[in-house]
Design an enzyme around this catalytic site. Structure first.
Site, PDB file in Angstrom:
ATOM      1  N   GLN A 195       0.838  -1.194   0.000  1.00 37.72           N
ATOM      2  CA  GLN A 195       0.000   0.000   0.000  1.00 37.72           C
ATOM      3  C   GLN A 195       0.877   1.249   0.000  1.00 37.72           C
ATOM      4  OE1 GLN A 195      -2.170   1.804   3.397  1.00 37.72           O
ATOM      5  NE2 GLN A 195      -4.033   1.121   2.363  1.00 37.72           N
ATOM      6  N   TYR A 208      -5.977  11.156   4.370  1.00 36.82           N
ATOM      7  CA  TYR A 208      -4.601  11.439   3.962  1.00 36.82           C
ATOM      8  C   TYR A 208      -4.606  12.165   2.617  1.00 36.82           C
ATOM      9  CZ  TYR A 208      -3.460   8.516   7.943  1.00 36.82           C
ATOM     10  OH  TYR A 208      -3.360   8.000   9.217  1.00 36.82           O
ATOM     11  N   ARG A 264      -7.664   2.113  -2.174  1.00 37.45           N
ATOM     12  CA  ARG A 264      -8.481   2.134  -0.961  1.00 37.45           C
ATOM     13  C   ARG A 264      -9.088   3.514  -0.783  1.00 37.45           C
ATOM     14  NH1 ARG A 264      -7.363   1.103   5.553  1.00 37.45           N
ATOM     15  NH2 ARG A 264      -8.830  -0.627   5.677  1.00 37.45           N
ATOM     16  N   GLY A 297      -9.117  -6.382   9.511  1.00 36.72           N
ATOM     17  CA  GLY A 297      -7.950  -5.772  10.131  1.00 36.72           C
ATOM     18  C   GLY A 297      -7.638  -6.282  11.513  1.00 36.72           C
ATOM     19  N   ARG A 298      -8.357  -5.788  12.521  1.00 43.94           N
ATOM     20  CA  ARG A 298      -7.955  -6.028  13.906  1.00 43.94           C
ATOM     21  C   ARG A 298      -7.941  -7.503  14.274  1.00 43.94           C
ATOM     22  NH1 ARG A 298     -11.347  -0.876  16.373  1.00 43.94           N
ATOM     23  NH2 ARG A 298     -10.152   0.695  15.226  1.00 43.94           N
TER      24      ARG A 298
END
Length: 372
Positions: free
Chosen positions: A99, A186, A233, A323-324
């Site tokens: 990424q 971002y 993404r 993810g987590r």
């Protein structure tokens, strides 16, 4: 066998995946010199059972950084470090994407080279935004971001070139795919959103103009990897680091159509409530994206196996990004396969540190080597 839908093979662009459970990009802040090392080889190698691993966000240049201890991809040392990581994943039969990341205004002079001012589409400080810095006494921690300077029009092509060069290095390192980070407030997300992009040149104003820079990045990266090995993404409706947007749905639909025209392999959509917000996608919105994007569509955000399967079986998603749960369960696919209980992760070890809370979570007794 439990969760057969998730365990069915699928295809992202030209890449065959053994299952539909992808590992999300997870910033873990464990590369003090920004070069991936042995610890990352073990960590990612342990999780090679994922349909595909998407690496932690990786800085494309020294000025792209907003967080210390995060990896880069702009030097020979970065490239060599990532090459060893990819080889560790491939040795266990896995697949991996890198990424590409530029934080934009989510930064501070302490993180920038020679104390430079962070850059953004407009000179607007992110209210409440924090970056991760190293203080004069050697300690690290969160710090409010600086007010950025607005990029000059003629500076933007150089950042597009930074993305292209990062993609070239990623391809040489052996990554199977590339993902452009245009999410989570971002830099590229800052250009897409009305609240952070007040420009009056060809990169601001209309939806088409605000999307111009992110799409130029996609074109540059796709030239290197091929559109069939390139993904993106995004986080429509996100409210994070002071980012706001008056046209999130219209922009999401426009981007989906433009990406589809380019033959981009996948659109990875991060749900807006992942950071604790109260905005959630509707299935109508997801279906509208599905209609506009002809590549593989996948969603990320608090998904368990049952919720993931429902979305795939409904024909809305092709795969799910988790993810987590991957932090504490390196063998997550196997746990889904046999219906095993999941390990609980320790949030105090999410960022920074060493092996603890990173490579020491237990596996099932399934033949995997816990130590990589």
């Amino acid at each position: 066998m439990a969760h057969e839908t998730l365990l069915k093979p699928t295809k992202l662009g030209s890449l065959n995946l053994p299952n539909r459970i992808l590992m999300a990009p997870l910033t873990r802040a464990r590369t003090p010199d920004s070069v991936p090392g042995k610890l990352q080889e073990i960590y990612y190698g342990q999780r090679a059972g994922a349909g595909m691993i998407i690496s932690e966000a990786t800085n494309i240049s020294p000025t792209a950084r907003g967080y210390v201890y995060t990896p880069g991809i702009w030097t020979d040392e970065h490239e060599s470090g990532w090459k060893r990581v990819v080889e560790a994943v491939h040795a266990k039969g896995g697949r991996m994407a890198l990424q590409l990341w530029h934080v934009g205004r989510v930064s501070h002079e302490m993180v920038q080279p020679e104390g430079q001012q962070p850059v953004a589409p407009s000179a607007l400080k992110g209210e409440g935004a924090q970056c991760f810095v190293e203080f004069e006494d050697g300690s690290v921690g969160n710090h409010p971001t600086s007010t950025p300077r607005a990029l000059e029009t003629d500076e933007i092509p150089a950042i597009v070139e930074d993305y292209r060069q990062a993609a070239i290095r990623a391809k040489r390192a052996g990554f199977d795919m590339i993902e452009v980070h245009a999410a989570n407030a971002y830099l590229l997300n800052q250009f897409l959103a009305t609240g952070t992009n007040l420009r009056t040149d060809q990169y601001g104003g209309s939806i088409e103009n605000r999307a111009r820079f992110p799409l130029a990045v996609m074109d540059a990266v796709a030239e290197v990897f091929g559109p069939d090995r390139t993904g993106i993404r995004m986080t429509p409706f996100i409210e994070l680091f002071g980012l706001t947007d008056d046209e999130p749905e219209a922009m999401a639909f426009y981007m989906a159509e433009q990406l589809s025209k380019r033959g981009i392999a996948f659109l990875h959509v991060n749900e807006p409530d992942w950071a604790g917000g109260d905005i959630a996608f509707t299935d109508d919105f997801r279906r509208a994206l599905r209609e506009r994007f002809k590549g593989s569509l996948m969603f990320c955000g608090h998904y368990d196996a049952e919720r993931a399967e429902r979305l795939i079986e409904a024909g809305i998603a092709d795969a799910i990004v988790i993810g987590r749960s991957y932090i504490a369960n390196p063998d997550l696919v196997e746990r889904f396969r046999v219906g095993a209980e999941l390990n609980e992760s320790d949030p105090t070890t999410y960022y920074g540190g060493g092996a603890e809370g990173y490579t020491d979570y237990p596996f099932l007794n399934n033949g995997y080597d816990r130590l990589g």
